[in-house]
Design an enzyme around this catalytic site. Structure first.
Site, mmCIF file in Angstrom:
data_model
loop_
_atom_site.group_PDB
_atom_site.id
_atom_site.type_symbol
_atom_site.label_atom_id
_atom_site.label_comp_id
_atom_site.label_asym_id
_atom_site.label_seq_id
_atom_site.Cartn_x
_atom_site.Cartn_y
_atom_site.Cartn_z
ATOM 1 N N TYR A 244 -0.952 4.612 10.481
ATOM 2 C CA TYR A 244 -1.343 3.679 11.533
ATOM 3 C C TYR A 244 -0.148 3.492 12.467
ATOM 4 O O TYR A 244 0.994 3.380 12.002
ATOM 5 C CB TYR A 244 -1.745 2.322 10.944
ATOM 6 C CG TYR A 244 -3.083 2.310 10.253
ATOM 7 C CD1 TYR A 244 -4.254 2.549 10.967
ATOM 8 C CD2 TYR A 244 -3.181 2.051 8.889
ATOM 9 C CE1 TYR A 244 -5.490 2.542 10.330
ATOM 10 C CE2 TYR A 244 -4.414 2.043 8.258
ATOM 11 C CZ TYR A 244 -5.563 2.285 8.981
ATOM 12 O OH TYR A 244 -6.780 2.289 8.356
ATOM 13 N N ASP B 189 -3.056 -6.597 15.414
ATOM 14 C CA ASP B 189 -2.396 -5.293 15.427
ATOM 15 C C ASP B 189 -2.385 -4.680 16.819
ATOM 16 O O ASP B 189 -1.513 -3.878 17.143
ATOM 17 C CB ASP B 189 -3.098 -4.309 14.478
ATOM 18 C CG ASP B 189 -2.575 -4.411 13.050
ATOM 19 O OD1 ASP B 189 -1.402 -4.792 12.885
ATOM 20 O OD2 ASP B 189 -3.332 -4.121 12.118
ATOM 21 N N ARG C 278 0.839 -1.202 0.000
ATOM 22 C CA ARG C 278 0.000 0.000 0.000
ATOM 23 C C ARG C 278 0.879 1.259 0.000
ATOM 24 O O ARG C 278 2.072 1.201 0.287
ATOM 25 C CB ARG C 278 -0.922 0.000 1.223
ATOM 26 C CG ARG C 278 -2.014 -1.041 1.170
ATOM 27 C CD ARG C 278 -2.806 -1.117 2.463
ATOM 28 N NE ARG C 278 -2.032 -1.702 3.550
ATOM 29 C CZ ARG C 278 -2.484 -1.851 4.794
ATOM 30 N NH1 ARG C 278 -3.699 -1.434 5.108
ATOM 31 N NH2 ARG C 278 -1.725 -2.412 5.721
ATOM 32 N N HIS D 139 -0.691 1.780 16.193
ATOM 33 C CA HIS D 139 -0.950 0.613 17.051
ATOM 34 C C HIS D 139 0.118 0.471 18.135
ATOM 35 O O HIS D 139 0.718 -0.586 18.321
ATOM 36 C CB HIS D 139 -1.031 -0.664 16.203
ATOM 37 C CG HIS D 139 -2.121 -0.653 15.175
ATOM 38 N ND1 HIS D 139 -3.463 -0.651 15.501
ATOM 39 C CD2 HIS D 139 -2.075 -0.616 13.813
ATOM 40 C CE1 HIS D 139 -4.198 -0.627 14.403
ATOM 41 N NE2 HIS D 139 -3.385 -0.599 13.363
ATOM 42 N N LYS E 298 1.548 1.891 7.168
ATOM 43 C CA LYS E 298 1.844 1.080 8.346
ATOM 44 C C LYS E 298 2.765 1.826 9.300
ATOM 45 O O LYS E 298 3.415 2.799 8.949
ATOM 46 C CB LYS E 298 2.469 -0.254 7.939
ATOM 47 C CG LYS E 298 1.484 -1.228 7.337
ATOM 48 C CD LYS E 298 0.282 -1.487 8.244
ATOM 49 C CE LYS E 298 0.647 -2.215 9.537
ATOM 50 N NZ LYS E 298 -0.532 -2.381 10.425
ATOM 51 N N GLU F 244 -5.716 5.169 13.607
ATOM 52 C CA GLU F 244 -6.690 4.327 14.311
ATOM 53 C C GLU F 244 -7.334 4.980 15.523
ATOM 54 O O GLU F 244 -8.293 4.429 16.089
ATOM 55 C CB GLU F 244 -6.054 2.988 14.728
ATOM 56 C CG GLU F 244 -5.059 3.063 15.877
ATOM 57 C CD GLU F 244 -3.638 3.347 15.427
ATOM 58 O OE1 GLU F 244 -2.723 3.226 16.267
ATOM 59 O OE2 GLU F 244 -3.438 3.684 14.237
#
Length: 357
Positions: free
Chosen positions: A94, A270, A15, A96, A75, A118
């Site tokens: 993101y 995740d 991505r 996490h 990511k 997120e």
């Protein structure tokens, strides 16, 4: 503002943070975008596509990171990427962090202002930048679960939907949120025997209405979980506490009593995973076996369908990227408290309440 878009380096992650149409809009607003060479190739966008949209091509990751005041990724930054971040930069991706203390420490050390997709919120309390990837992961979970139930993959050798005269597989979905609902849609479509477990009676009533009796619902208690998990062919973990570590709902003892060849798919990995036996895996080596139960715990599941995932994510993130670029993070936060909820790290300290407990 100068915006840097590095190429993702997590294993089998294709991505990209911004697509060419987004570059074009940012250029029209007076911003400059540097895209690392090859960043979009995994979803079919060449450097020439980005140049045509007005981007400048960075020769490597070092240049892409150095050029940007705002760094846009997909990511969480790997540790080598964290070393390229600076105190005067904003990172939007993101993160996490609850399940990754090493990354949290590295981001604090860098001094960067890190905003997590997120934990950005919406007026209705939903998580708009997590939703598209939860939709993808929920739908994928049934596909990969069905594939791993095949005997050659180590599974029971069960067809998810069965055939006339042969019972379908029992699918138990833990969590009736976005990911769980999307998993149920695909599992029902494949004619499996589907049960959704949740701790909200209100949500269970909504799901019962939505699926018009095509699924079973169960209120989550220790006894219910034990009974349903042990008898299931496929269990999908889709539990989320925003920004925090996922609860471990399925114990090692439950896993040990499951049928040999049954499958666990942990969408929650995740955030640490909701099965006690879970550990993160990659698309290169997606599964492992514990007590004869196949575990699929890929920590970037949507990366398996990167073109669909990139467009879905870009649709959701672009308004926030534009706000950060137009106004800077402090003014953008002042204008939008929901974007401000995304702040996870700033000036060397963790900022999100779920990370401070």
């Amino acid at each position: 503002m100068n915006i840097g878009v590095p190429k993702e380096i997590k294993v089998h992650e294709y991505r990209v943070g911004i697509v060419p149409s987004g570059v074009r809009d940012l250029l029209a607003a007076g911003h400059r975008v540097w895209v690392e060479t090859g960043a979009g190739e995994g979803i079919g966008f060449t450097d020439a596509d980005y140049v045509k949209a007005g981007a400048r091509i960075a020769a490597d990751a070092e240049e892409a990171f150095a050029a940007g005041d705002l760094i846009v990724k997909v990511k969480e930054p790997q540790l080598e990427e964290c070393k390229r971040l600076r105190p005067d930069q904003v990172l939007f991706t993101y993160l996490h962090l609850a399940a990754d203390p090493d990354q949290a420490a590295a981001l604090c050390e860098s001094g960067v202002t890190a905003i997590a997709y997120e934990t950005v919120t919406a007026a209705d309390g939903s998580l708009p930048l997590l939703t598209p990837m939860s939709e993808v992961a929920g739908r994928m979970s049934v596909q990969v679960g069905a594939a791993n139930l095949q005997k050659a993959a180590g599974g029971l050798g069960v067809l998810l939907g069965g055939v006339p005269g042969v019972a379908p597989a029992k699918v138990v979905i833990l969590g009736g949120g976005v990911a769980g609902t999307n998993a149920a849609e695909i599992a029902v479509g494949m004619q499996a025997d589907v049960t959704v477990v949740d701790r909200s009676a209100k949500r269970l009533r909504e799901l019962a209405t939505q699926f018009e009796g095509r699924i079973k619902t169960a209120y989550s208690t220790e006894d219910t979980l034990d009974r349903l998990v042990v008898s299931a062919d496929l269990v999908i973990g889709a539990v989320l506490i925003p920004g925090a570590t996922a609860p471990r709902l399925v114990s090692r003892g439950m896993v040990k009593r499951m049928k040999p060849g049954s499958v666990l798919v942990d969408i929650s990995i995740d955030q640490g995973g909701c099965f006690e036996t879970s550990r993160p895996t990659s698309h290169a080596e997606p599964t492992f076996v514990v007590d004869d139960v196949v575990h699929y715990c890929v920590s970037n599941m949507p990366g398996g369908v990167p073109r669909t995932s990139t467009f879905a994510l870009a649709n959701a993130t672009f308004p926030f990227i534009r706000a950060l670029a137009d106004h800077g993070w402090e003014e953008a936060f002042a204008r939008d408290a929901h974007l401000a909820a995304g702040l996870n790290v700033q000036a060397g300290k963790l900022k999100h309440e779920a990370l401070l407990g």
